[in-house]
Write an enzyme that holds these catalytic residues in place. Sequence first.
Site, PDB file in Angstrom:
ATOM      1  N   GLY A 240      12.172  59.499 -65.053  1.00 53.99           N
ATOM      2  CA  GLY A 240      11.667  59.023 -64.748  1.00 53.99           C
ATOM      3  C   GLY A 240      10.927  58.038 -66.291  1.00 53.99           C
ATOM      4  CD  GLU A 278      19.055  61.575 -62.703  1.00 54.97           C
ATOM      5  OE1 GLU A 278      18.920  61.477 -64.207  1.00 54.97           O
ATOM      6  OE2 GLU A 278      20.484  61.120 -62.589  1.00 54.97           O
ATOM      7  N   PRO A 279      12.998  61.841 -61.312  1.00 50.54           N
ATOM      8  CG  PRO A 279      11.381  61.880 -60.845  1.00 50.54           C
ATOM      9  CD  PRO A 279      12.754  61.401 -59.963  1.00 50.54           C
ATOM     10  NE  ARG A 317       7.023  68.099 -74.042  1.00 48.37           N
ATOM     11  CZ  ARG A 317       6.210  67.108 -74.443  1.00 48.37           C
ATOM     12  NH1 ARG A 317       5.035  67.079 -74.618  1.00 48.37           N
ATOM     13  NH2 ARG A 317       6.604  65.885 -74.277  1.00 48.37           N
ATOM     14  CE1 TYR A 321      12.160  66.959 -77.857  1.00 47.00           C
ATOM     15  CE2 TYR A 321      10.683  68.037 -76.924  1.00 47.00           C
ATOM     16  CZ  TYR A 321      11.665  67.461 -76.777  1.00 47.00           C
ATOM     17  OH  TYR A 321      12.742  67.721 -75.892  1.00 47.00           O
ATOM     18  CB  CYS A 348       8.550  84.561 -88.664  1.00 52.26           C
ATOM     19  SG  CYS A 348       7.704  86.230 -88.012  1.00 52.26           S
ATOM     20  CE1 TYR A 377      12.729  68.381 -69.897  1.00 53.10           C
ATOM     21  CE2 TYR A 377      11.047  67.526 -69.682  1.00 53.10           C
ATOM     22  CZ  TYR A 377      11.835  67.465 -68.988  1.00 53.10           C
ATOM     23  OH  TYR A 377      12.791  66.690 -68.328  1.00 53.10           O
TER      24      TYR A 377
HETATM   25  C1  LIG Z   1      16.096  64.952 -68.733  1.00 56.01           C
HETATM   26  C2  LIG Z   1      16.917  64.161 -68.014  1.00 56.01           C
HETATM   27  C3  LIG Z   1      16.288  63.996 -66.871  1.00 56.01           C
HETATM   28  C4  LIG Z   1      14.766  63.754 -66.738  1.00 56.01           C
HETATM   29  O1  LIG Z   1      13.995  62.950 -67.576  1.00 56.01           O
HETATM   30  P1  LIG Z   1      12.209  63.118 -67.520  1.00 56.01           P
HETATM   31  O2  LIG Z   1      11.440  62.362 -68.597  1.00 56.01           O
HETATM   32  O3  LIG Z   1      11.504  64.336 -67.484  1.00 56.01           O
HETATM   33  O4  LIG Z   1      11.736  62.214 -66.452  1.00 56.01           O
HETATM   34  C5  LIG Z   1      16.713  62.829 -65.658  1.00 56.01           C
HETATM   35  N1  LIG Z   1      17.876  62.970 -66.271  1.00 56.01           N
HETATM   36  C6  LIG Z   1      18.152  63.575 -67.030  1.00 56.01           C
HETATM   37  C7  LIG Z   1      20.234  62.735 -66.972  1.00 56.01           C
HETATM   38  C8  LIG Z   1      18.231  63.937 -68.394  1.00 56.01           C
HETATM   39  O5  LIG Z   1      18.818  64.361 -68.816  1.00 56.01           O
END
Ligand SMILES: *Cc1c(COP(=O)(O)O)cnc(C)c1O
Length: 398
Positions: A240, A278-279, A317, A321, A348, A377
């Site tokens: 996403g 694929e969000p 996270r 990051y 620790c 995440y």
């Molecule tokens: C992690 C990932 C996503 C999802 O990413 P978002 O930033 O959470 O939307 C989609 N496709 C693939 C292949 C990924 O590795």
Amino acid sequence: MLLRYMNQKLHFGLEPQALESFLTDYQGPLYVYDLKGLQKRVEQYRSFLGSKSQIYYATKANSHLDILKSLKKQGVRLDVVSGGEIDQGIKAGFEAREIIFSGVGKTRQEITQALFLRVHQINVESVEELKRIAEIAKSLRVRAQIAFRMNPEVSPQTHPYITTGFRENKFGLDAQALPELLRILKENTEHLELKGLTMHIGSQITDIEVFQEAIQKTKEMFRHVQSQGFTPSRFDVGGGVGIVYEREDLAGEEKLLRNYGQMVQNELKDLDVEIQCEPGRWLVAHNGVLLCQIQYVKETPYKKFLIVDSGMNHLLRPALYEAHHNIWTLNEPSSTAVEVYDVVGPICESSDFLALERALPRCKGGDFLAIADSGAYGMSMASEYNLRALPREICLPE
Ligand SMILES: *Cc1c(COP(=O)(O)O)cnc(C)c1O
């Protein structure tokens, strides 16, 4: 509004619930997820991406069973990156044909599992993997439905740990690999069927032009594949668009997604393909909050620390990051006075923090904090490091 004060108490969710109500009998940190909020985000995603697209939720963002079940009810499908995630999807009620299997390191066992169950599509990330899939498909006497994950060679402005579409990282396939890939396909037509091309250039990208360039480059590769006699029918645009963690800006996020959705549909309208997306984060991040308790306020001549009972073991996270998560006190502050704190965990490691140099209302030991936007995440990256228990998880009703 996802988090807000009502009657001086912090509330969460589309149908606001006082978070305090989850803290009677407190036994350690817990995640609270809002399924109604999730449903709303799914509806928005679907409407902005158009009717030709199909959502494959990135299960790795949050694989809680009730979240997956709720998505299933809405007709969302799954993108998974391990055999464990396939199992979790099946357990939540998904059919194998509703699952895309992605990821760079699929083992023989995982590929066998995926082919045996007949998943919708396996996204291939290397030449060696393609050979392995062909071999296993042959031994199982099935025809694997595959897509190639291409690297469109754009370099988005995001954290270096979450860019994935460039030739120097481990993900995906370069255009130069196509002749060999197509040769392997031709030698194995009985056992390999190329259904589409896919790309995923990274997470937390908010620049539409970067996505556009990536789609255009992948489209060129798509046409090249067609010119070689193949008939792919799916185009997967990956994860996403980015979201805002620093402040609440739902309207801005929706506007960005609308523009993105229009761009995607426009770029792909002449290809006659099913658009796959694929969000993960966009759907779940805002719909989760992590509750934890301050153990000590530690003041040194240099720093003020809030030492809480949660940290990188529950929400990695910030440590991984330097990600920003807003932090709220459960009671509305009675004045605007603030202190600058490092909010740190019990682990620790020096990188065990939830926030550094953060202005917060004055706090005391025993107070509770809510770590915002931790639905994606968060739990899925949690560990038992230092043998500390995992957080509990609660879902607000649909
Ligand atoms: C992690 C990932 C996503 C999802 O990413 P978002 O930033 O959470 O939307 C989609 N496709 C693939 C292949 C990924 O590795």
